[in-house]
Scaffold this active site. Structure first.
Site, short mmCIF file in Angstrom:
data_model
loop_
_atom_site.label_atom_id
_atom_site.label_comp_id
_atom_site.label_asym_id
_atom_site.label_seq_id
_atom_site.Cartn_x
_atom_site.Cartn_y
_atom_site.Cartn_z
CE1 TYR A 143 1.28 -12.94 -16.32
CE2 TYR A 143 1.50 -14.44 -14.47
CZ TYR A 143 1.52 -13.16 -14.98
OH TYR A 143 1.78 -12.10 -14.14
CE LYS A 194 -8.72 -0.93 -16.44
NZ LYS A 194 -8.80 0.22 -15.51
CG ASP A 226 -8.19 0.85 -12.22
OD1 ASP A 226 -9.06 0.00 -11.97
OD2 ASP A 226 -8.39 1.81 -12.99
CG ASP A 250 2.34 -12.67 -10.65
OD1 ASP A 250 2.87 -12.79 -9.53
OD2 ASP A 250 2.98 -12.76 -11.72
CG ASP A 254 4.33 -10.48 -5.16
OD1 ASP A 254 3.94 -11.64 -4.87
OD2 ASP A 254 5.43 -10.24 -5.68
#
Ligand code: NAD
Length: 363
Positions: A143, A194, A226, A250, A254
């Site tokens: 980000y 990852k 994943d 992020d 959620d």
């Protein structure tokens, strides 16, 4: 002598001022019952900041936040400010507060309250007793990485670029937060990356493992993102603390939070190296229900609990507040967003009053 804390209160927009008003009610009770001195300073932020001073994060608001022991934020944003210049949008205030206060660690608990199990989209046996803490890196990663942007190539086609960057110190400090948090919980950390594809998260895995050497009483496991997304739905109770990068956090926070049923129930804390810290519900300003006294104030009230646990070292206040919320829900009181058959529907103010009454008895 009573302990004294300075709290900057930023109600913001939409339902922000409504849920903050109920949280302030709770702060006043804690102050009196625990014999503390809480100095509350209120300042405009977001759309309210723009209206008051032409900027979503006015200088005076930022100064008040920087000098506080803790910041309590409602929510920002709304249709009224959707057409103004991007740099002046209410949501810019959040990035400004996080970066200027150095809040690099975002803590989002996903804890299910027993009376609300039916509100989850997952089966009772999958979520009953669920209590996960997601520790998300907040000021680095893709980000913020450079280079970024969209460029036009010589052949006229366009190319979009974002860059995933983490330095060793950035990974070390978030890993320490995660291990410290786990030390106060079930001593079990899953680091999510990852590393099989992204070199940067290979470094993440390496550094988290190195930091773990100082935390031998904590169990550390590594998991690919994943697989984590899948495990969160398949068997979420295997997790205690999850630590991960900005973007993975992020998305996963959620996902984890919605296992519990309602966005109106979930608090958060953003912490840095120093004393600065900000506490806020994870929901937004909900313009669709603002001004109707129907918003759920419990996420903001639970954010107050996190403030006492993480900023003021008064963990007992948080424990009692969580129990009080559980009791009020068990008595059947519900705002519209968590309403179920047989529940007693109340508004925002009445829900705040119910928690306040119960807290008076139990604190
Ligand atoms: P939102 O979280 O405001 O609302 C999503 C849905 O959940 C709406 O239907 C809303 O009515 C409901 N809801 C949210 N909080 C609730 C509560 N406490 N009680 C009952 N119902 C609740 O998200 P959105 O609609 O995508 O965004 C609205 C505005 O909020 C936008 O301007 C957005 O940019 C902003 N926003 C701000 C923050 C923040 O301040 N931290 C976070 C997210 C969104």
């Amino acid at each position: 002598m009573s302990q004294e804390f300075n709290i900057t209160v930023l109600p913001g927009d939409g339902i922000g001022p409504e849920v903050i008003r109920e949280a302030v009610k709770i702060l006043k009770i804690i102050e009196r019952k625990k014999n503390l001195k809480l100095n509350l300073t209120e300042a405009p932020v977001g759309g309210a900041g723009y209206e008051a001073a032409g900027h979503p994060l006015p200088d005076d608001t930022l100064k008040a936040a920087q000098s506080a022991d803790a910041v309590l934020l409602g929510a920002v944003g709304g249709p009224k400010w959707e057409t103004i210049d991007f740099s002046l949008r209410p949501e810019r205030a959040l990035l400004g507060l996080r970066s200027s206060l150095g809040l690099f660690a975002n803590l989002r608990p996903a804890k299910i309250f027993a009376p609300l199990i039916e509100a989850s989209t997952l089966k009772r046996e999958v979520v009953e007793g669920l209590d996960i803490m997601v520790v998300r890196e907040l000021t680095g990663g893709i980000y913020f990485g450079e280079p970024r942007g969209v460029e036009t190539l010589a052949d006229g086609t366009r190319r979009g670029v974002n860059t995933l960057v983490y330095t060793e110190p950035e990974i070390e400090r978030i890993a320490k937060v995660a291990f410290d948090v786990a030390g106060k919980r079930n001593k079990n950390v899953f680091s999510i990356d990852k590393a099989n594809v992204l070199e940067c998260t290979g470094l993440w895995r390496e550094v988290v493992t190195k930091v773990h050497a100082d935390y031998q009483d904590i169990t550390l496991s590594h998991m690919y993102v994943d697989n984590c997304a899948m495990q969160l739905v398949r068997n979420p109770k295997q997790f205690d603390v999850i630590v991960t990068t900005n973007m993975f956090g992020d998305i996963l926070s959620d996902q984890a939070s919605m296992l519990t049923g309602s966005i109106g129930m979930l608090p958060s804390a953003s912490l840095g190296d120093g004393k600065a810290a900000m506490y806020e519900p994870i929901h937004g300003s909900a313009p669709d229900i603002a001004g109707q006294d129907i918003a759920n104030p419990l996420a903001t009230i639970l954010s107050v609990g996190m403030m006492f646990k993480y900023s003021f070292n008064l963990e007992g206040v948080n424990t009692i507040l969580e129990k009080v919320v559980d009791d009020v829900l068990a008595q059947g009181y519900r705002t519209g967003d968590i309403m179920s058959k047989g529940g007693k529907q109340v508004g925002c103010i009445a829900m705040g009053d119910r928690v306040a009454e119960e807290l008076e008895k139990q604190l």
